[in-house]
Write a protein that holds these residues in place. Structure first.
Motif, PDB file in Angstrom:
ATOM      1  N   LEU A  87       0.801  -1.222   0.000  1.00 15.57           N
ATOM      2  CA  LEU A  87       0.000   0.000   0.000  1.00 15.57           C
ATOM      3  C   LEU A  87       0.837   1.277   0.000  1.00 15.57           C
ATOM      4  CD1 LEU A  87      -2.683  -1.126   2.617  1.00 15.57           C
ATOM      5  CD2 LEU A  87      -2.833  -1.213   0.117  1.00 15.57           C
ATOM      6  N   ARG A  88       2.118   1.151   0.311  1.00 10.90           N
ATOM      7  CA  ARG A  88       3.056   2.290   0.346  1.00 10.90           C
ATOM      8  C   ARG A  88       2.584   3.407   1.272  1.00 10.90           C
ATOM      9  NH1 ARG A  88       7.231   0.012  -2.079  1.00 10.90           N
ATOM     10  NH2 ARG A  88       6.860  -0.687  -4.191  1.00 10.90           N
ATOM     11  N   GLN A  89       2.106   3.028   2.449  1.00 10.72           N
ATOM     12  CA  GLN A  89       1.632   4.020   3.424  1.00 10.72           C
ATOM     13  C   GLN A  89       2.810   4.649   4.152  1.00 10.72           C
ATOM     14  OE1 GLN A  89      -1.068   1.869   5.985  1.00 10.72           O
ATOM     15  NE2 GLN A  89      -2.802   2.327   4.678  1.00 10.72           N
ATOM     16  N   ASP A  90       2.613   5.885   4.589  1.00 12.95           N
ATOM     17  CA  ASP A  90       3.644   6.515   5.407  1.00 12.95           C
ATOM     18  C   ASP A  90       3.583   5.947   6.822  1.00 12.95           C
ATOM     19  OD1 ASP A  90       1.424   7.698   6.547  1.00 12.95           O
ATOM     20  OD2 ASP A  90       1.991   9.751   6.064  1.00 12.95           O
ATOM     21  N   LEU A  91       4.508   6.371   7.665  1.00 12.65           N
ATOM     22  CA  LEU A  91       4.630   5.787   9.000  1.00 12.65           C
ATOM     23  C   LEU A  91       3.388   6.014   9.848  1.00 12.65           C
ATOM     24  CD1 LEU A  91       6.376   4.286  11.054  1.00 12.65           C
ATOM     25  CD2 LEU A  91       7.414   6.478  11.675  1.00 12.65           C
ATOM     26  N   ALA A  92       2.858   7.225   9.839  1.00 14.11           N
ATOM     27  CA  ALA A  92       1.689   7.532  10.676  1.00 14.11           C
ATOM     28  C   ALA A  92       0.479   6.695  10.266  1.00 14.11           C
ATOM     29  CB  ALA A  92       1.359   9.021  10.598  1.00 14.11           C
ATOM     30  N   ASP A  93       0.220   6.598   8.971  1.00 12.46           N
ATOM     31  CA  ASP A  93      -0.909   5.792   8.511  1.00 12.46           C
ATOM     32  C   ASP A  93      -0.702   4.316   8.826  1.00 12.46           C
ATOM     33  OD1 ASP A  93      -2.320   7.955   7.549  1.00 12.46           O
ATOM     34  OD2 ASP A  93      -1.512   7.782   5.517  1.00 12.46           O
ATOM     35  N   THR A  94       0.534   3.861   8.732  1.00 10.92           N
ATOM     36  CA  THR A  94       0.842   2.468   9.051  1.00 10.92           C
ATOM     37  C   THR A  94       0.579   2.179  10.523  1.00 10.92           C
ATOM     38  OG1 THR A  94       2.503   2.384   7.306  1.00 10.92           O
ATOM     39  CG2 THR A  94       2.643   0.707   9.013  1.00 10.92           C
ATOM     40  N   VAL A 145       6.927  10.561  16.710  1.00 11.42           N
ATOM     41  CA  VAL A 145       8.121  10.600  15.864  1.00 11.42           C
ATOM     42  C   VAL A 145       7.721  10.833  14.405  1.00 11.42           C
ATOM     43  CG1 VAL A 145      10.004   9.187  14.944  1.00 11.42           C
ATOM     44  CG2 VAL A 145       9.551   9.206  17.390  1.00 11.42           C
ATOM     45  N   ALA A 146       6.667  10.177  13.971  1.00 13.71           N
ATOM     46  CA  ALA A 146       6.211  10.315  12.585  1.00 13.71           C
ATOM     47  C   ALA A 146       5.754  11.740  12.299  1.00 13.71           C
ATOM     48  CB  ALA A 146       5.078   9.337  12.299  1.00 13.71           C
ATOM     49  N   ARG A 147       5.195  12.354  13.280  1.00 15.26           N
ATOM     50  CA  ARG A 147       4.732  13.738  13.140  1.00 15.26           C
ATOM     51  C   ARG A 147       5.912  14.659  12.949  1.00 15.26           C
ATOM     52  NH1 ARG A 147       2.422  17.266  17.826  1.00 15.26           N
ATOM     53  NH2 ARG A 147       1.882  19.113  16.678  1.00 15.26           N
ATOM     54  N   SER A 152       5.385  22.353  15.270  1.00 18.77           N
ATOM     55  CA  SER A 152       5.143  22.704  16.670  1.00 18.77           C
ATOM     56  C   SER A 152       3.670  22.930  16.889  1.00 18.77           C
ATOM     57  CB  SER A 152       5.943  23.951  17.057  1.00 18.77           C
ATOM     58  OG  SER A 152       5.517  25.051  16.293  1.00 18.77           O
ATOM     59  N   ARG A 153       3.208  22.560  18.043  1.00 24.18           N
ATOM     60  CA  ARG A 153       1.800  22.703  18.385  1.00 24.18           C
ATOM     61  C   ARG A 153       1.566  24.138  18.844  1.00 24.18           C
ATOM     62  NH1 ARG A 153      -0.630  18.493  22.498  1.00 24.18           N
ATOM     63  NH2 ARG A 153       0.366  17.167  20.979  1.00 24.18           N
ATOM     64  N   SER A 154       0.568  24.772  18.289  1.00 26.87           N
ATOM     65  CA  SER A 154       0.269  26.135  18.708  1.00 26.87           C
ATOM     66  C   SER A 154      -0.392  26.116  20.074  1.00 26.87           C
ATOM     67  CB  SER A 154      -0.648  26.819  17.685  1.00 26.87           C
ATOM     68  OG  SER A 154      -1.912  26.207  17.687  1.00 26.87           O
ATOM     69  N   ALA A 155      -0.247  27.209  20.791  1.00 26.69           N
ATOM     70  CA  ALA A 155      -0.786  27.295  22.148  1.00 26.69           C
ATOM     71  C   ALA A 155      -2.301  27.222  22.138  1.00 26.69           C
ATOM     72  CB  ALA A 155      -0.329  28.593  22.813  1.00 26.69           C
ATOM     73  N   SER A 156      -2.929  27.684  21.044  1.00 32.45           N
ATOM     74  CA  SER A 156      -4.388  27.692  21.007  1.00 32.45           C
ATOM     75  C   SER A 156      -4.976  26.329  20.658  1.00 32.45           C
ATOM     76  CB  SER A 156      -4.877  28.728  19.995  1.00 32.45           C
ATOM     77  OG  SER A 156      -4.462  28.342  18.694  1.00 32.45           O
ATOM     78  N   SER A 157      -4.130  25.419  20.171  1.00 32.94           N
ATOM     79  CA  SER A 157      -4.702  24.140  19.755  1.00 32.94           C
ATOM     80  C   SER A 157      -5.158  23.311  20.940  1.00 32.94           C
ATOM     81  CB  SER A 157      -3.686  23.344  18.914  1.00 32.94           C
ATOM     82  OG  SER A 157      -2.592  22.952  19.715  1.00 32.94           O
ATOM     83  N   GLY A 158      -4.477  23.428  22.067  1.00 33.18           N
ATOM     84  CA  GLY A 158      -4.885  22.696  23.262  1.00 33.18           C
ATOM     85  C   GLY A 158      -4.761  21.193  23.085  1.00 33.18           C
ATOM     86  N   PRO A 159      -5.019  20.423  24.127  1.00 31.61           N
ATOM     87  CA  PRO A 159      -4.849  18.973  24.041  1.00 31.61           C
ATOM     88  C   PRO A 159      -5.983  18.257  23.337  1.00 31.61           C
ATOM     89  CG  PRO A 159      -5.587  19.581  26.232  1.00 31.61           C
ATOM     90  CD  PRO A 159      -5.360  20.870  25.462  1.00 31.61           C
ATOM     91  N   TRP A 160      -7.103  18.944  23.020  1.00 30.11           N
ATOM     92  CA  TRP A 160      -8.258  18.246  22.465  1.00 30.11           C
ATOM     93  C   TRP A 160      -8.491  18.548  20.990  1.00 30.11           C
ATOM     94  CZ3 TRP A 160      -8.733  14.767  25.780  1.00 30.11           C
ATOM     95  CH2 TRP A 160      -8.603  15.029  27.129  1.00 30.11           C
ATOM     96  N   ARG A 161      -7.602  19.338  20.397  1.00 26.01           N
ATOM     97  CA  ARG A 161      -7.765  19.661  18.990  1.00 26.01           C
ATOM     98  C   ARG A 161      -6.534  19.199  18.217  1.00 26.01           C
ATOM     99  NH1 ARG A 161      -9.136  24.623  21.323  1.00 26.01           N
ATOM    100  NH2 ARG A 161     -11.355  24.944  21.399  1.00 26.01           N
ATOM    101  N   CYS A 162      -6.755  18.859  16.972  1.00 25.46           N
ATOM    102  CA  CYS A 162      -5.622  18.515  16.129  1.00 25.46           C
ATOM    103  C   CYS A 162      -4.884  19.807  15.779  1.00 25.46           C
ATOM    104  CB  CYS A 162      -6.098  17.863  14.833  1.00 25.46           C
ATOM    105  SG  CYS A 162      -6.836  16.247  15.108  1.00 25.46           S
ATOM    106  N   PRO A 163      -3.550  19.745  15.747  1.00 30.82           N
ATOM    107  CA  PRO A 163      -2.809  20.953  15.380  1.00 30.82           C
ATOM    108  C   PRO A 163      -3.071  21.288  13.915  1.00 30.82           C
ATOM    109  CG  PRO A 163      -1.340  19.079  15.636  1.00 30.82           C
ATOM    110  CD  PRO A 163      -2.700  18.632  16.058  1.00 30.82           C
ATOM    111  N   PRO A 164      -2.948  22.569  13.575  1.00 34.48           N
ATOM    112  CA  PRO A 164      -3.220  22.952  12.186  1.00 34.48           C
ATOM    113  C   PRO A 164      -2.200  22.311  11.254  1.00 34.48           C
ATOM    114  CG  PRO A 164      -2.356  24.809  13.446  1.00 34.48           C
ATOM    115  CD  PRO A 164      -2.578  23.684  14.402  1.00 34.48           C
ATOM    116  N   CYS A 165      -2.676  21.946  10.066  1.00 31.51           N
ATOM    117  CA  CYS A 165      -1.781  21.313   9.064  1.00 31.51           C
ATOM    118  C   CYS A 165      -1.025  22.351   8.282  1.00 31.51           C
ATOM    119  CB  CYS A 165      -2.594  20.444   8.115  1.00 31.51           C
ATOM    120  SG  CYS A 165      -3.405  19.098   8.972  1.00 31.51           S
TER     121      CYS A 165
END
Length: 165
Positions: A87-94, A145-147, A152-165
């Protein structure tokens, strides 16, 4: 046979209750988020403690744990080979796919069925412990590690939101 029916009836009753409460809009979306966090962070660990408090250590660290571990390793390795080579998936998807292939619903289905059918909820403890204490931390570390450290995670993202792409 009655134990099997009791186990599945209990699960069915809880599902029906949840569906009824959602249909009647007893809880809004924010309450549903709070309840799901309560179940994940409080109720699940408390349930594991109550199951393990009466369990014999030799029953928890038994052939069941070895069999579960062997099955998990086999399924994960098979998935990783297919995901990376075919499937040639990247590490995170794997990693996410490997978790999906290796996790079982030992908490929601395994506990009531083991309690009613087999008469001992501690029989699913090895599976739950393996998932919570081994698989999840390893998977989260690899996903981190895959990420990559460049994002860097923004301060507004908090622990319950995905960081912006």
């Amino acid at each position: 046979m009655s134990g099997v029916l009791e186990g599945f009836t209990t699960i069915g009753a809880l599902i029906a209750l949840g569906a009824l409460l959602a249909h009647l809009r007893v809880f809004d979306l924010s309450a549903q988020v709070v309840l799901s966090r309560l179940a994940f962070y409080v109720a699940s660990p408390a349930l594991m403690i109550t199951v393990l408090q009466d369990a014999d250590v030799s029953a928890v660290l038994s052939r069941n744990l070895v069999a579960t571990g062997c099955a998990v390793v086999t399924v994960v390795l098979l998935y990783v080979v297919v995901a990376r080579l075919v499937l040639r998936q990247d590490l995170a998807d794997t990693v996410v796919g490997a978790l999906c292939s290796a996790y079982v619903n030992a908490g929601n289905l395994g506990l009531p069925i083991a309690a009613y059918v087999l008469g001992d909820a501690a029989l699913v403890a090895p599976t739950l412990l393996l998932q919570m204490l081994v698989l999840q931390p390893i998977a989260l570390a690899v996903l981190d590690v895959a990420r990559g450290s460049s994002t860097s995670r923004s301060a507004s993202s908090g622990p319950w939101r995905c960081p912006p792409c």
